[in-house]
Design a protein around this motif. Structure first.
Motif, PDB file in Angstrom:
ATOM      1  N   ILE A  18     -13.613   6.816  -0.420  1.00 54.34           N
ATOM      2  CA  ILE A  18     -13.125   5.896  -1.441  1.00 54.34           C
ATOM      3  C   ILE A  18     -13.606   6.411  -2.793  1.00 54.34           C
ATOM      4  CG2 ILE A  18     -13.315   3.565  -2.396  1.00 54.34           C
ATOM      5  CD1 ILE A  18     -13.663   2.566   0.467  1.00 54.34           C
ATOM      6  N   CYS A  76      -3.550  -0.635  -1.593  1.00 51.41           N
ATOM      7  CA  CYS A  76      -4.306   0.615  -1.640  1.00 51.41           C
ATOM      8  C   CYS A  76      -3.395   1.753  -2.081  1.00 51.41           C
ATOM      9  CB  CYS A  76      -4.891   0.948  -0.263  1.00 51.41           C
ATOM     10  SG  CYS A  76      -6.089  -0.234   0.348  1.00 51.41           S
ATOM     11  N   THR A 133       0.842  -1.198   0.000  1.00 52.20           N
ATOM     12  CA  THR A 133       0.000   0.000   0.000  1.00 52.20           C
ATOM     13  C   THR A 133       0.877   1.247   0.000  1.00 52.20           C
ATOM     14  OG1 THR A 133      -2.071  -0.849   0.900  1.00 52.20           O
ATOM     15  CG2 THR A 133      -1.456   1.358   1.575  1.00 52.20           C
ATOM     16  N   ILE A 171      -3.422   5.974  -1.249  1.00 51.18           N
ATOM     17  CA  ILE A 171      -4.115   6.943  -0.398  1.00 51.18           C
ATOM     18  C   ILE A 171      -3.495   8.310  -0.623  1.00 51.18           C
ATOM     19  CG2 ILE A 171      -4.693   7.549   1.975  1.00 51.18           C
ATOM     20  CD1 ILE A 171      -4.415   4.505   2.609  1.00 51.18           C
ATOM     21  N   HIS A 215      -9.091  -3.447   0.883  1.00 50.46           N
ATOM     22  CA  HIS A 215      -8.099  -3.850  -0.098  1.00 50.46           C
ATOM     23  C   HIS A 215      -8.369  -3.210  -1.456  1.00 50.46           C
ATOM     24  CE1 HIS A 215      -6.728  -6.880   2.681  1.00 50.46           C
ATOM     25  NE2 HIS A 215      -7.784  -7.660   2.543  1.00 50.46           N
ATOM     26  N   ILE A 272     -10.176   1.351   5.184  1.00 55.21           N
ATOM     27  CA  ILE A 272      -9.981   1.454   3.735  1.00 55.21           C
ATOM     28  C   ILE A 272      -9.747   0.041   3.210  1.00 55.21           C
ATOM     29  CG2 ILE A 272      -8.584   2.447   1.895  1.00 55.21           C
ATOM     30  CD1 ILE A 272      -7.811   4.672   3.904  1.00 55.21           C
ATOM     31  N   ILE A 327      -6.283  -0.698   7.184  1.00 55.32           N
ATOM     32  CA  ILE A 327      -5.982  -0.310   5.810  1.00 55.32           C
ATOM     33  C   ILE A 327      -5.548  -1.572   5.083  1.00 55.32           C
ATOM     34  CG2 ILE A 327      -4.569   1.144   4.313  1.00 55.32           C
ATOM     35  CD1 ILE A 327      -4.143   2.957   6.824  1.00 55.32           C
ATOM     36  N   CYS A 371      -8.255  -0.343  -2.830  1.00 60.73           N
ATOM     37  CA  CYS A 371      -9.018   0.889  -3.057  1.00 60.73           C
ATOM     38  C   CYS A 371      -8.109   2.115  -3.144  1.00 60.73           C
ATOM     39  CB  CYS A 371     -10.034   1.098  -1.936  1.00 60.73           C
ATOM     40  SG  CYS A 371     -11.442  -0.016  -2.044  1.00 60.73           S
ATOM     41  N   ALA A 372      -8.585   3.112  -3.872  1.00 60.71           N
ATOM     42  CA  ALA A 372      -7.992   4.451  -3.865  1.00 60.71           C
ATOM     43  C   ALA A 372      -8.840   5.320  -2.951  1.00 60.71           C
ATOM     44  CB  ALA A 372      -7.959   5.024  -5.273  1.00 60.71           C
ATOM     45  N   ASN A 415      -7.591   0.885  -7.149  1.00 57.27           N
ATOM     46  CA  ASN A 415      -6.207   1.198  -7.485  1.00 57.27           C
ATOM     47  C   ASN A 415      -5.800   0.357  -8.693  1.00 57.27           C
ATOM     48  OD1 ASN A 415      -3.516   1.986  -7.468  1.00 57.27           O
ATOM     49  ND2 ASN A 415      -2.976   0.647  -5.748  1.00 57.27           N
TER      50      ASN A 415
END
Length: 265
Positions: free
Chosen positions: A188, A164, A146, A166, A178, A176, A160, A180-181, A192
């Motif tokens: 969110i 990811c 991440t 961030i 797995h 947050i 988190i 994800c942006a 990603n």
């Protein structure tokens, strides 16, 4: 043993002969420094700290100091454990666990840039990158691979996920998931996708993750309804991990989606 003559090292510390200790370093307590580790000038290693093979501790970093917890008792026997090949840059602070026998723990291959902070009991996985001045409060769990942008801040006890990305200067008080942006405040925005491609996820795996993401966050259903539908389907292993993560949130809950429905690959 390449130890600078100005370094101050406690008699209970254990250093591999290949470890390097720079000028004005303080190792105060029963630390264990593994092979190939390098402790740069003015760094402080405080108390029960394990530093894994090949780690770099940057200038003026402080590893193992007491938690910033008004209820903490200084006699508590707790620690910081760093796995191999972590790079800890200048002025990073990592505090020890808050309860007897507890540890703030890093896996392997993480890169913490200047001024990052890991509070007591943080659990950081492998190959994460934390840019300058990231602040993680106590008991946060971070997965693997991440990236966290500079100046992002995180409330205690959140999770988190893996892979990811961030945004810097964001603030987050919810989990947050797995892949994800995330950006701004508890937002969110998408998957990603670029990160997943770079990390070797196949097109089929990315497609399954995208389908599940749309169902969970973009379908107009609440999370409970979406989870019930999702559990009726078979998913690839990465998508199943995302499903499991969302199914078992922390007490803080999951960041909501606020983005576009179409996710480009």
């Amino acid at each position: 043993m390449p130890i600078h003559p100005t370094a101050v090292i406690h008699s209970s510390a254990e250093l591999d002969p290949s470890a390097e200790v720079g000028p004005y370093v303080i190792i105060d307590g029963p630390a264990k420094i593994a092979a190939g580790a390098r402790i740069e000038a003015h760094a402080q290693i405080v108390g029960r700290v394990e530093i894994g093979e090949g780690c770099v501790i940057g200038r003026a970093a402080v590893i193992g100091a007491d938690p910033q917890d008004i209820h903490f008792k200084t006699e508590t026997d707790s620690s910081v454990i760093l796995g191999p090949r972590n790079v800890i840059r200048e002025h990073v602070t990592i505090h020890r666990g808050s309860k007897p026998g507890s540890a703030t723990r890093l896996g392997e291959g993480n890169f913490l840039m200047v001024g990052a902070h890991l509070a007591h009991d943080v659990q950081l996985g492998n190959k994460n990158i934390l840019a300058n001045a990231c602040l993680l409060a106590g008991h946060i769990q971070v997965g693997n691979n991440t990236f966290i942008g500079g100046g992002a801040v995180f409330h205690q006890f959140i999770r988190i996920g893996d892979s990811c990305v961030i945004q810097g200067n964001g603030s987050f008080g919810k989990d947050i998931p797995h892949f994800c942006a995330a950006m701004r405040t508890n937002r969110i925005t998408s998957l990603n996708i670029i990160g997943l491609r770079r990390q070797g996820f196949t097109s089929e795996q990315r497609a399954a993750i995208k389908d599940l993401f749309k169902l969970l966050f973009c379908s107009g259903k609440n999370i409970s309804q979406a989870l019930a539908i999702a559990r009726e389907r078979e998913w690839s292993e990465p998508a199943s991990r995302l499903l499991d993560f969302v199914s078992a949130p922390s007490k803080r809950g999951i960041c909501p989606w606020r983005g576009e429905v179409d996710l480009e690959d």
